[in-house]
Design a protein around this motif. Structure first.
Motif, PDB file in Angstrom:
ATOM      1  N   CYS A   1       6.664   6.457   3.999  1.00  0.00           N
ATOM      2  CA  CYS A   1       6.637   5.100   4.584  1.00  0.00           C
ATOM      3  C   CYS A   1       7.655   5.029   5.708  1.00  0.00           C
ATOM      4  O   CYS A   1       8.691   5.669   5.659  1.00  0.00           O
ATOM      5  CB  CYS A   1       6.975   4.062   3.526  1.00  0.00           C
ATOM      6  SG  CYS A   1       5.811   4.056   2.160  1.00  0.00           S
TER       7      CYS A   1
ATOM      8  N   GLU B   1       0.831  -1.207   0.000  1.00  0.00           N
ATOM      9  CA  GLU B   1       0.000   0.000   0.000  1.00  0.00           C
ATOM     10  C   GLU B   1       0.865   1.258   0.000  1.00  0.00           C
ATOM     11  O   GLU B   1       0.570   2.220  -0.707  1.00  0.00           O
ATOM     12  CB  GLU B   1      -0.918   0.008   1.214  1.00  0.00           C
ATOM     13  CG  GLU B   1      -1.873   1.180   1.222  1.00  0.00           C
ATOM     14  CD  GLU B   1      -2.844   1.141   2.382  1.00  0.00           C
ATOM     15  OE1 GLU B   1      -3.339   2.222   2.744  1.00  0.00           O
ATOM     16  OE2 GLU B   1      -3.103   0.055   2.910  1.00  0.00           O
ATOM     17  N   CYS B   2       1.931   1.226   0.751  1.00  0.00           N
ATOM     18  CA  CYS B   2       2.844   2.364   0.801  1.00  0.00           C
ATOM     19  C   CYS B   2       3.475   2.621  -0.572  1.00  0.00           C
ATOM     20  O   CYS B   2       3.609   3.767  -0.995  1.00  0.00           O
ATOM     21  CB  CYS B   2       3.918   2.096   1.840  1.00  0.00           C
ATOM     22  SG  CYS B   2       5.027   3.478   2.099  1.00  0.00           S
ATOM     23  N   ARG B   3       3.854   1.564  -1.254  1.00  0.00           N
ATOM     24  CA  ARG B   3       4.455   1.713  -2.580  1.00  0.00           C
ATOM     25  C   ARG B   3       3.436   2.193  -3.611  1.00  0.00           C
ATOM     26  O   ARG B   3       3.803   2.843  -4.578  1.00  0.00           O
ATOM     27  CB  ARG B   3       5.049   0.387  -3.042  1.00  0.00           C
ATOM     28  CG  ARG B   3       6.282  -0.001  -2.249  1.00  0.00           C
ATOM     29  CD  ARG B   3       6.849  -1.283  -2.770  1.00  0.00           C
ATOM     30  NE  ARG B   3       7.945  -1.727  -1.926  1.00  0.00           N
ATOM     31  CZ  ARG B   3       8.748  -2.738  -2.227  1.00  0.00           C
ATOM     32  NH1 ARG B   3       8.593  -3.403  -3.356  1.00  0.00           N
ATOM     33  NH2 ARG B   3       9.708  -3.082  -1.406  1.00  0.00           N
ATOM     34  N   ALA B   4       2.186   1.871  -3.401  1.00  0.00           N
ATOM     35  CA  ALA B   4       1.136   2.283  -4.336  1.00  0.00           C
ATOM     36  C   ALA B   4       0.811   3.769  -4.189  1.00  0.00           C
ATOM     37  O   ALA B   4       0.255   4.373  -5.107  1.00  0.00           O
ATOM     38  CB  ALA B   4      -0.116   1.455  -4.114  1.00  0.00           C
ATOM     39  N   ARG B   5       1.157   4.335  -3.060  1.00  0.00           N
ATOM     40  CA  ARG B   5       0.880   5.755  -2.802  1.00  0.00           C
ATOM     41  C   ARG B   5       2.200   6.477  -2.521  1.00  0.00           C
ATOM     42  O   ARG B   5       2.594   6.638  -1.375  1.00  0.00           O
ATOM     43  CB  ARG B   5      -0.053   5.901  -1.612  1.00  0.00           C
ATOM     44  CG  ARG B   5      -1.369   5.218  -1.833  1.00  0.00           C
ATOM     45  CD  ARG B   5      -2.218   5.340  -0.618  1.00  0.00           C
ATOM     46  NE  ARG B   5      -3.442   4.574  -0.825  1.00  0.00           N
ATOM     47  CZ  ARG B   5      -4.561   4.845  -0.200  1.00  0.00           C
ATOM     48  NH1 ARG B   5      -4.620   5.830   0.658  1.00  0.00           N
ATOM     49  NH2 ARG B   5      -5.625   4.125  -0.432  1.00  0.00           N
ATOM     50  N   PRO B   6       2.874   6.921  -3.550  1.00  0.00           N
ATOM     51  CA  PRO B   6       4.203   7.524  -3.379  1.00  0.00           C
ATOM     52  C   PRO B   6       4.202   8.838  -2.595  1.00  0.00           C
ATOM     53  O   PRO B   6       5.244   9.254  -2.097  1.00  0.00           O
ATOM     54  CB  PRO B   6       4.701   7.739  -4.802  1.00  0.00           C
ATOM     55  CG  PRO B   6       3.475   7.723  -5.650  1.00  0.00           C
ATOM     56  CD  PRO B   6       2.468   6.883  -4.936  1.00  0.00           C
ATOM     57  N   HIS B   7       3.057   9.486  -2.471  1.00  0.00           N
ATOM     58  CA  HIS B   7       3.022  10.753  -1.738  1.00  0.00           C
ATOM     59  C   HIS B   7       2.960  10.565  -0.222  1.00  0.00           C
ATOM     60  O   HIS B   7       3.075  11.514   0.532  1.00  0.00           O
ATOM     61  CB  HIS B   7       1.818  11.593  -2.203  1.00  0.00           C
ATOM     62  CG  HIS B   7       0.500  10.937  -1.949  1.00  0.00           C
ATOM     63  ND1 HIS B   7       0.012   9.960  -2.774  1.00  0.00           N
ATOM     64  CD2 HIS B   7      -0.399  11.090  -0.950  1.00  0.00           C
ATOM     65  CE1 HIS B   7      -1.170   9.561  -2.296  1.00  0.00           C
ATOM     66  NE2 HIS B   7      -1.441  10.224  -1.203  1.00  0.00           N
ATOM     67  N   ILE B   8       2.839   9.314   0.245  1.00  0.00           N
ATOM     68  CA  ILE B   8       2.809   9.023   1.673  1.00  0.00           C
ATOM     69  C   ILE B   8       4.197   8.582   2.118  1.00  0.00           C
ATOM     70  O   ILE B   8       4.837   7.759   1.463  1.00  0.00           O
ATOM     71  CB  ILE B   8       1.791   7.898   1.977  1.00  0.00           C
ATOM     72  CG1 ILE B   8       0.387   8.361   1.636  1.00  0.00           C
ATOM     73  CG2 ILE B   8       1.868   7.481   3.444  1.00  0.00           C
ATOM     74  CD1 ILE B   8      -0.656   7.275   1.802  1.00  0.00           C
TER      75      ILE B   8
END
Length: 64
Positions: A63, A54-61
């Motif tokens: 990790c 999930e973290c990799r799918a949302r680069p703006h977050i």
């Protein structure tokens, strides 16, 4: 299918390695009876893998 712990931390796995590890964990969980202690360990590892995906799918977050 075996779900051996990878030789690298989850965050260091390549995408295809992460996907294979997730599938191995999912298959292992289906094969192990409910109530066995190892099932909780596999659930914890699967949660870690899903969080990394999930973290990799949302680069703006960020990790961590």
């Amino acid at each position: 299918m075996r779900a051996d712990k990878p030789s690298y931390p989850v965050h260091a796995l390549k995408t295809y390695e992460l996907r294979r590890y997730r599938r191995a964990l999912e298959h292992s969980l289906k094969a192990i009876p409910v109530g066995t202690p190892v099932r909780e360990l596999l659930h914890t590892r699967l949660a870690e893998v899903l969080a990394e995906e999930e973290c990799r799918a949302r680069p703006h977050i960020a990790c961590g």
